[in-house]
Motif scaffolding. Structure first.
Motif, short mmCIF file in Angstrom:
data_model
loop_
_atom_site.label_atom_id
_atom_site.label_comp_id
_atom_site.label_asym_id
_atom_site.label_seq_id
_atom_site.Cartn_x
_atom_site.Cartn_y
_atom_site.Cartn_z
N MET A 1 8.69 -58.94 -18.51
CA MET A 1 7.31 -59.28 -18.68
C MET A 1 7.15 -60.21 -19.88
O MET A 1 7.93 -60.16 -20.82
N LYS A 2 6.11 -61.03 -19.81
CA LYS A 2 5.83 -61.99 -20.89
C LYS A 2 4.44 -61.71 -21.46
O LYS A 2 3.52 -61.39 -20.73
N VAL A 3 4.33 -61.86 -22.77
CA VAL A 3 3.04 -61.72 -23.42
C VAL A 3 2.61 -63.08 -23.94
O VAL A 3 3.43 -63.88 -24.39
N SER A 4 1.31 -63.34 -23.84
CA SER A 4 0.77 -64.60 -24.33
C SER A 4 -0.55 -64.32 -25.03
O SER A 4 -1.16 -63.26 -24.86
N VAL A 5 -0.99 -65.30 -25.83
CA VAL A 5 -2.25 -65.17 -26.56
C VAL A 5 -3.11 -66.40 -26.30
O VAL A 5 -2.63 -67.52 -26.25
N ASP A 6 -4.39 -66.15 -26.09
CA ASP A 6 -5.37 -67.23 -26.01
C ASP A 6 -5.91 -67.42 -27.42
O ASP A 6 -6.72 -66.61 -27.91
N LEU A 7 -5.46 -68.45 -28.10
CA LEU A 7 -5.84 -68.67 -29.49
C LEU A 7 -7.32 -68.98 -29.66
O LEU A 7 -7.87 -68.81 -30.75
N ASP A 8 -7.99 -69.41 -28.58
CA ASP A 8 -9.43 -69.65 -28.66
C ASP A 8 -10.21 -68.34 -28.74
O ASP A 8 -11.31 -68.30 -29.28
N LEU A 9 -9.63 -67.27 -28.21
CA LEU A 9 -10.29 -65.96 -28.24
C LEU A 9 -9.85 -65.11 -29.44
O LEU A 9 -10.60 -64.28 -29.92
N CYS A 10 -8.65 -65.32 -29.90
CA CYS A 10 -8.06 -64.47 -30.94
C CYS A 10 -8.83 -64.60 -32.25
O CYS A 10 -9.09 -65.71 -32.73
N GLU A 11 -9.19 -63.45 -32.84
CA GLU A 11 -9.87 -63.41 -34.14
C GLU A 11 -8.92 -63.00 -35.26
O GLU A 11 -9.36 -62.80 -36.38
N ALA A 12 -7.66 -62.85 -34.96
CA ALA A 12 -6.64 -62.46 -35.95
C ALA A 12 -6.98 -61.15 -36.62
O ALA A 12 -6.84 -60.99 -37.82
N ASN A 13 -7.41 -60.18 -35.82
CA ASN A 13 -7.71 -58.85 -36.35
C ASN A 13 -6.45 -58.13 -36.81
O ASN A 13 -6.51 -57.27 -37.67
N GLY A 14 -5.33 -58.45 -36.21
CA GLY A 14 -4.06 -57.87 -36.62
C GLY A 14 -3.75 -56.52 -36.00
O GLY A 14 -2.77 -55.89 -36.39
N ILE A 15 -4.56 -56.06 -35.09
CA ILE A 15 -4.28 -54.78 -34.44
C ILE A 15 -2.93 -54.83 -33.73
O ILE A 15 -2.13 -53.90 -33.84
N CYS A 16 -2.66 -55.91 -33.06
CA CYS A 16 -1.40 -56.05 -32.34
C CYS A 16 -0.21 -56.06 -33.31
O CYS A 16 0.84 -55.47 -33.01
N VAL A 17 -0.39 -56.66 -34.46
CA VAL A 17 0.67 -56.69 -35.48
C VAL A 17 0.96 -55.28 -35.96
O VAL A 17 2.12 -54.91 -36.17
N GLY A 18 -0.07 -54.49 -36.13
CA GLY A 18 0.11 -53.12 -36.56
C GLY A 18 0.84 -52.26 -35.53
O GLY A 18 1.58 -51.35 -35.88
N ILE A 19 0.64 -52.57 -34.26
CA ILE A 19 1.28 -51.81 -33.19
C ILE A 19 2.70 -52.29 -32.93
O ILE A 19 3.60 -51.48 -32.73
N ALA A 20 2.91 -53.59 -32.92
CA ALA A 20 4.22 -54.16 -32.58
C ALA A 20 4.55 -55.32 -33.51
O ALA A 20 4.53 -56.49 -33.10
N PRO A 21 4.89 -55.03 -34.77
CA PRO A 21 5.15 -56.12 -35.74
C PRO A 21 6.40 -56.93 -35.44
O PRO A 21 6.56 -58.02 -35.99
N ASP A 22 7.25 -56.44 -34.56
CA ASP A 22 8.43 -57.20 -34.18
C ASP A 22 8.13 -58.17 -33.05
O ASP A 22 8.96 -59.01 -32.71
N VAL A 23 6.93 -58.09 -32.48
CA VAL A 23 6.52 -58.98 -31.39
C VAL A 23 5.42 -59.94 -31.84
O VAL A 23 5.41 -61.10 -31.43
N PHE A 24 4.51 -59.47 -32.70
CA PHE A 24 3.37 -60.26 -33.15
C PHE A 24 3.42 -60.46 -34.66
O PHE A 24 3.84 -59.57 -35.40
#
Length: 62
Positions: A1-24
């Motif tokens: 599986m592949k993960v992608s981000v829509d940078l126009d929507l992303c607010e850089a809240n960092g929730i994803c970084v907190g959950i998976a810092p080796d991916v985000f």
């Protein structure tokens, strides 16, 4: 599986970084980077959680 981000929507809240810092990662300018677009099987659960918890629905898993 592949993960992608829509940078126009992303607010850089960092929730994803907190959950998976080796991916985000957030850089010094609060721009999200995906470190591993091809999600390893052993990280899939955390990446699914990150996608589900993104407040702006900016992350997609395909």
């Amino acid at each position: 599986m592949k993960v992608s981000v829509d940078l126009d929507l992303c607010e850089a809240n960092g929730i994803c970084v907190g959950i998976a810092p080796d991916v985000f990662e957030l850089d010094d300018e609060d721009q999200l980077h995906i470190l591993t677009a091809d999600v390893p099987d052993d990280r899939l659960g955390d990446v699914e959680d990150a996608v589900a918890q993104c407040p702006k629905a900016a992350l997609k898993l395909q």
